[in-house]
Design a protein around this motif. Structure first.
Motif, short mmCIF file in Angstrom:
data_model
loop_
_atom_site.label_atom_id
_atom_site.label_comp_id
_atom_site.label_asym_id
_atom_site.label_seq_id
_atom_site.Cartn_x
_atom_site.Cartn_y
_atom_site.Cartn_z
N TRP A 30 -1.11 44.68 91.56
CA TRP A 30 -0.20 45.82 91.42
C TRP A 30 1.16 45.51 92.04
O TRP A 30 2.20 45.81 91.46
CB TRP A 30 -0.80 47.08 92.05
CG TRP A 30 -1.93 47.63 91.26
CD1 TRP A 30 -3.27 47.63 91.60
CD2 TRP A 30 -1.86 48.24 89.97
NE1 TRP A 30 -4.00 48.21 90.60
CE2 TRP A 30 -3.18 48.60 89.59
CE3 TRP A 30 -0.81 48.54 89.10
CZ2 TRP A 30 -3.47 49.23 88.39
CZ3 TRP A 30 -1.09 49.18 87.89
CH2 TRP A 30 -2.41 49.51 87.54
N ARG A 31 1.16 44.93 93.24
CA ARG A 31 2.43 44.60 93.90
C ARG A 31 3.22 43.58 93.08
O ARG A 31 4.45 43.71 92.96
CB ARG A 31 2.19 44.06 95.31
CG ARG A 31 1.71 45.13 96.28
CD ARG A 31 1.68 44.62 97.72
NE ARG A 31 3.04 44.46 98.20
CZ ARG A 31 3.58 43.31 98.57
NH1 ARG A 31 2.88 42.19 98.56
NH2 ARG A 31 4.84 43.26 99.00
N ARG A 33 3.37 43.21 89.97
CA ARG A 33 3.96 43.89 88.81
C ARG A 33 4.97 44.97 89.19
O ARG A 33 5.95 45.17 88.49
CB ARG A 33 2.87 44.55 87.96
CG ARG A 33 2.07 43.60 87.12
CD ARG A 33 1.03 44.30 86.24
NE ARG A 33 1.53 45.52 85.59
CZ ARG A 33 0.82 46.64 85.51
NH1 ARG A 33 -0.41 46.72 86.00
NH2 ARG A 33 1.31 47.70 84.89
N LEU A 34 4.69 45.68 90.29
CA LEU A 34 5.40 46.93 90.53
C LEU A 34 6.20 47.01 91.83
O LEU A 34 6.77 48.05 92.13
CB LEU A 34 4.39 48.09 90.50
CG LEU A 34 3.51 48.18 89.25
CD1 LEU A 34 2.49 49.29 89.41
CD2 LEU A 34 4.36 48.38 88.00
N ASP A 35 6.25 45.92 92.59
CA ASP A 35 7.00 45.93 93.85
C ASP A 35 7.92 44.71 93.90
O ASP A 35 7.44 43.58 94.05
CB ASP A 35 6.05 45.93 95.05
CG ASP A 35 6.78 45.99 96.38
OD1 ASP A 35 8.02 46.09 96.41
OD2 ASP A 35 6.10 45.92 97.42
N ALA A 131 3.75 50.08 94.92
CA ALA A 131 4.60 50.21 93.73
C ALA A 131 5.81 51.04 94.09
O ALA A 131 5.72 51.98 94.88
CB ALA A 131 3.82 50.88 92.61
N GLN A 132 6.93 50.69 93.49
CA GLN A 132 8.14 51.49 93.69
C GLN A 132 9.00 51.46 92.44
O GLN A 132 8.95 50.51 91.66
CB GLN A 132 8.92 51.02 94.90
CG GLN A 132 9.31 49.57 94.91
CD GLN A 132 10.04 49.20 96.18
OE1 GLN A 132 11.00 49.86 96.54
NE2 GLN A 132 9.60 48.17 96.85
N GLN A 134 8.72 53.44 89.87
CA GLN A 134 7.88 53.60 88.69
C GLN A 134 7.74 55.08 88.33
O GLN A 134 7.89 55.94 89.18
CB GLN A 134 6.48 53.02 88.95
CG GLN A 134 6.50 51.57 89.40
CD GLN A 134 7.08 50.65 88.36
OE1 GLN A 134 6.77 50.76 87.19
NE2 GLN A 134 7.95 49.74 88.79
N LEU A 139 2.19 55.23 88.55
CA LEU A 139 1.70 55.42 89.93
C LEU A 139 0.29 56.00 89.94
O LEU A 139 -0.55 55.57 90.75
CB LEU A 139 2.66 56.31 90.72
CG LEU A 139 4.08 55.78 90.92
CD1 LEU A 139 4.90 56.79 91.72
CD2 LEU A 139 4.08 54.43 91.59
N ALA A 142 -2.20 53.20 89.05
CA ALA A 142 -2.37 52.28 90.17
C ALA A 142 -3.18 52.93 91.29
O ALA A 142 -4.10 52.31 91.85
CB ALA A 142 -1.00 51.84 90.70
#
Length: 178
Positions: A30-31, A33-35, A131-132, A134, A139, A142
């Motif tokens: 997840w990180r 992809r999304l952080d 995640a950020q 998004q 969210l 995730a």
């Protein structure tokens, strides 16, 4: 690093973090992809202080002072078994969070010119960003996945100093707790 977008990272920025390697199996995909901080080389972590001093100001004396301040704090255990949210941000919340707060307070007391997140927030909430930036649906997906994992328990025994080299975040030093 902490809740900042990839374009905002600049050579010479620094931060102090507590690595949480036990969380990597749960949050890595997840990180990545999304952080943006994960893609820039920052491991799963809880931020102690970001931004810290510019790298040009960090010499042996500053490192010795960081070690002295942090060395007064006992190692502690933290458990991550639930998620939290800020607007557009999903994170794992540590319990208890008192040890993280004390580390931040001690560093800020010594370097008041470096307030957490440049003074943007009245209350700095310890967290492990997953995640950020998004939308809510991403969210929620995730978070649902994270909650199927096992709780993460870590022993906090050191704080790392990371410096951005213009491309990636790199560890410059590590400071043990008592």
């Amino acid at each position: 690093m902490a809740d900042d977008d990839a374009q905002g990272f600049q050579a010479g920025q620094s931060g102090l973090i507590v690595r949480v390697p036990e969380a990597e199996p749960l949050v890595r995909a997840w990180r990545n992809r999304l952080d943006p901080s994960a893609r820039a080389g920052v491991p799963a972590h809880v931020t102690v202080l970001f931004p810290f001093l510019d790298a040009s100001r960090i010499d042996e004396g500053v490192c010795a002072a960081i070690g002295e301040v942090l060395g007064r704090h006992e190692s502690f255990e933290a458990r991550f078994d639930h998620c939290g949210r800020f607007p557009g941000v999903l994170y794992l919340a540590p319990e208890p969070d008192t040890g993280f707060r004390r580390l931040t307070e001690a560093i800020v007391e010594r370097w008041p010119e470096s307030p957490p997140f440049s003074g943007q927030f009245d209350d700095v909430v310890p967290h492990l960003t997953v995640a950020q930036g998004q939308d809510e649906a991403v969210l929620e997906k995730a978070e649902a996945d994270l909650l199927t994992g096992h709780p993460v328990v870590t022993q906090v025994s050191a704080v790392d100093l990371l410096v951005h080299d213009g491309t990636r975040w790199r560890q410059r030093a590590s400071f043990p707790l008592a």
